[in-house]
Scaffold this active site. Structure first.
Site, PDB file in Angstrom:
ATOM      1  N   ALA A 153       0.850  -1.190   0.000  1.00  0.00           N
ATOM      2  CA  ALA A 153       0.000   0.000   0.000  1.00  0.00           C
ATOM      3  C   ALA A 153       0.881   1.234   0.000  1.00  0.00           C
ATOM      4  CB  ALA A 153      -0.929   0.010   1.212  1.00  0.00           C
ATOM      5  N   GLY A 178       0.305   8.814   2.550  1.00  0.00           N
ATOM      6  CA  GLY A 178       0.790  10.174   2.384  1.00  0.00           C
ATOM      7  C   GLY A 178       2.233  10.355   2.785  1.00  0.00           C
ATOM      8  N   LYS A 220       7.861  -0.472   6.126  1.00  0.00           N
ATOM      9  CA  LYS A 220       7.287   0.838   5.843  1.00  0.00           C
ATOM     10  C   LYS A 220       8.420   1.800   5.519  1.00  0.00           C
ATOM     11  CE  LYS A 220       3.974   4.179   7.706  1.00  0.00           C
ATOM     12  NZ  LYS A 220       3.095   4.468   8.853  1.00  0.00           N
ATOM     13  N   ASP A 246      -4.560   9.623  14.212  1.00  0.00           N
ATOM     14  CA  ASP A 246      -4.859   9.424  12.785  1.00  0.00           C
ATOM     15  C   ASP A 246      -5.675   8.150  12.591  1.00  0.00           C
ATOM     16  OD1 ASP A 246      -4.862  10.140  10.119  1.00  0.00           O
ATOM     17  OD2 ASP A 246      -3.015   9.068   9.667  1.00  0.00           O
TER      18      ASP A 246
END
Length: 638
Positions: free
Chosen positions: A25, A28, A47, A141
């Site tokens: 994936a 931002g 990540k 978030d």
């Protein structure tokens, strides 16, 4: 999920340990990849911070904060973070890999969830969030993209990239971070967040699960932010009549515009959620016994990127009245119940599949082994390492040019390191054949800049040039040297990426003839040379003690930049004795005087018959000492 082959991260080995396989994936701040931990032989999620953010210190700090925040949480409903590091310019986190989908994927596929399904997901989210709040961490978030639904039934919160330690007034700065649809009013109007801001986001997610859409919409993020700041979240039952009133009240309590009117943290909301569920189960026991089981579909997701907006001015609006049920929802309860039947069924089903799959791929016929990295080892060591992995090393080897690995040393394998193969698979070692031989361009005679470019274009490595005083044209290459100072003009080919050193002319040694020693040394020092008095010579024109010339040190052919030169000092005119030639025939006397370095003044008729003329006198007199080269007057017998 398909991955663009142009992604430079695919196939990359981070820190010699993590082999990147495919992209999962993109968000931002970062992209998440599936990778293999070669050391522990397990799949992980990597990540990687976006390259354009790598120079932003604020984003780097936030990225590292995610690792620290998650590392403080040891909870089954929070994604584990295993490692954090930097490989060159690439900052990355290593996380637990959960094959499955996100809550966003599930909502995209089913739109509206049943009350039981929403409860199970909400209970897991609040459990993990409660652990964060107990540790003093605010997520900041929360959204469906950050809720992972694993294939084995686990539900976990991810992405603590915006998490911060909770204080009485955690500020976000002049701009707001987060996805607009889940921002609390205080984040929009004041740019501050605490645990109750997370609760607001949970309330919006609960509304979306029950109603099938987000409560606030707009063409611009600013419009959505204004609605969060000024409007009351409607009851989800207005769109879905099947939603119980208690869940309407739970949404209203969690999304109250004033933080003081919401649950103080996730633990309080979780306790009341369990109270609601127990009451619903008591009112409809058959529902508790027959939960709907939904198998999530694995769909490709385009995750919402975190957005940045400026705080908006809050408009006045009346505070919502939550009703008597809201007061009831504020009671704290410690009662717990087992997870919903649909999730338990899913766990049991997938556990059985996992056991069978684990045997097949772990010990059964489908077992695989990841080829170890053996580059840089000798043949014996590489063979031993691969044989320890239950692999067969082919007796035949292949070769490949390599500019850095010594000849005969392993540079790789076929199949390559990191590839998963069957036990007993045959692996061929690839040995270094050394640097690839390449033709040498013409470098001597070129200007230095042109020669450097020609060497680089020919795939050689240039080193610092050497500069010499040799009398040639300044700036022109007079020699090109390879490793060991071999003259490249004497060989036909040279190795790929091997060093080339240019020897460049600085012209001639400065002229110092006639100068004093001090003046000559000062003149030479201006070009980086050291002048040392080395020898003396007689000289007819340079005064005694002055410098006749500067030259290369005895035994050297050229003078390097910064080197030393010999100064030859004048002894003045040489003093010699006048030979005694009186009484000698002119034919004998003349050669004696000339060989002594004298000039002669005499009657030229003597040259016509030298045997007939006899020297009677010289001036200066015979045996007197005079300067070499003095003119001697010769007289003959009459």
């Amino acid at each position: 999920m398909s991955t663009p082959s142009s992604d430079p991260m695919i196939g990359r080995l981070l820190d010699g340990r993590y082999q990147v396989r495919s992209r999962i994936a993109r968000g931002g701040m970062a992209t998440v990849y599936l990778a293999t931990d070669l050391r522990l032989e397990r799949r992980v999620a990597i990540k990687v911070m976006h390259g354009h953010l790598a120079d932003d210190e604020q984003y780097k700090i936030r990225f590292i904060q995610e690792a620290r925040s998650a590392a403080r949480l040891a909870h089954p409903n929070v994604v584990n973070v295993y490692d954090q590091g930097q490989d060159g310019e690439t900052a990355y986190l290593v996380m637990e890999y959960l094959p499955g989908i996100t809550l966003r994927d599930l909502l995209n596929d089913h739109h509206i969830l049943t009350t039981e399904q929403a409860f199970d997901i909400l209970e897991a989210v609040l459990s993990g969030l409660a652990a964060a709040h107990r540790s003093g961490i605010v997520h900041r978030d929360l959204k469906p993209e950050n809720v992972l639904l694993a294939d084995d039934g686990r539900i976990k919160i991810s992405d603590f990239g915006l998490a911060r330690a909770a204080t009485a007034n955690t500020a976000t700065g002049t701009a707001l971070m987060g996805t607009i649809a889940y921002l609390s009013p205080e984040l929009v109007t004041r740019g501050t967040a605490d645990a109750r801001s997370d609760i607001y986001a949970v309330g919006i997610m609960l509304y979306e699960m029950l109603a099938g859409e987000q409560p606030f919409k707009g063409e611009q993020p600013f419009q959505v932010a204004q609605q969060h700041a000024n409007d009351t979240v409607p009851a989800p039952s207005l769109l879905n009549p099947n939603v119980p009133a208690a869940f309407d009240e739970l949404v209203a309590w969690a999304t109250a515009r004033e933080p003081d009117d919401r649950p103080s943290d996730a633990a309080e909301m979780l306790a009341e959620l369990l109270v609601i569920q127990r009451e619903l189960d008591r009112d409809a026991p058959e529902a508790a016994m027959n939960r709907t089981m939904v198998l999530p579909m694995a769909v490709e997701s385009a995750t919402d990127a975190t957005q940045v907006i400026e705080p908006v001015v809050r408009l006045s609006a009346p505070t919502a009245t939550l009703g008597p049920e809201a007061d009831k929802l504020k009671r704290v309860s410690d009662r717990r119940r087992a997870r919903g039947g649909w999730l338990v069924g899913l766990v049991l089903l997938l556990a059985a599949v996992a056991v069978g799959t684990g045997w097949y791929f772990g010990a059964g016929p489908g077992a695989k082994v990841t080829i170890a990295t053996v580059a840089g080892l000798d043949v014996a060591a590489a063979t031993a390492a691969l044989q320890e992995q239950d692999l067969i090393v082919d007796d035949a080897t292949t070769e490949a040019y390599d500019p850095t690995v010594p000849i005969g040393t392993v540079v790789g394998t076929n199949p390559p390191a990191g590839e998963a193969v069957d036990h007993g698979a045959v692996v061929t070692l690839i040995l270094s054949a050394g640097p690839e031989p390449l033709p040498i361009p013409e470098l001597v005679g070129l200007a230095e800049a042109d020669a450097l470019q020609a060497a680089t274009d020919s795939r050689f490595t240039t080193t610092d040039s050497r500069y010499i005083f040799d009398g040639s044209t300044p700036g022109i290459v007079v020699q090109a040297l390879g490793a060991g100072d071999v003259d490249l003009t004497t060989i036909e080919t040279y190795g790929d990426q091997q060093p080339v050193t240019l020897v460049v002319s600085l012209g001639s040694i400065p002229e110092v003839s006639g100068m004093t020693v001090d003046d000559a040394q000062a003149t030479l020092a201006q070009v980086g040379l050291t002048g040392q008095p080395a020898a003396e010579e007689y000289n007819d024109t340079v005064p005694a003690g002055n410098v006749i010339r500067a030259q290369a040190v005895q035994g050297e052919s050229v003078v390097p930049q910064g080197g030393t030169v010999d100064l030859i000092i004048s002894r003045g005119v040489e003093q010699v004795a006048v030979p005694n030639v009186v009484g000698k025939a002119w034919s004998e006397a003349k050669p004696i005087l000339e060989s002594a370095g004298f000039r002669l003044d005499y009657n030229i008729f003597a040259d016509m018959a030298p045997g007939l003329f006899t020297v009677s006198k010289t001036n200066p007199d015979a045996e007197s000492t005079v300067d070499k080269g003095t003119t001697i007057k010769v007289r003959f017998d009459s």
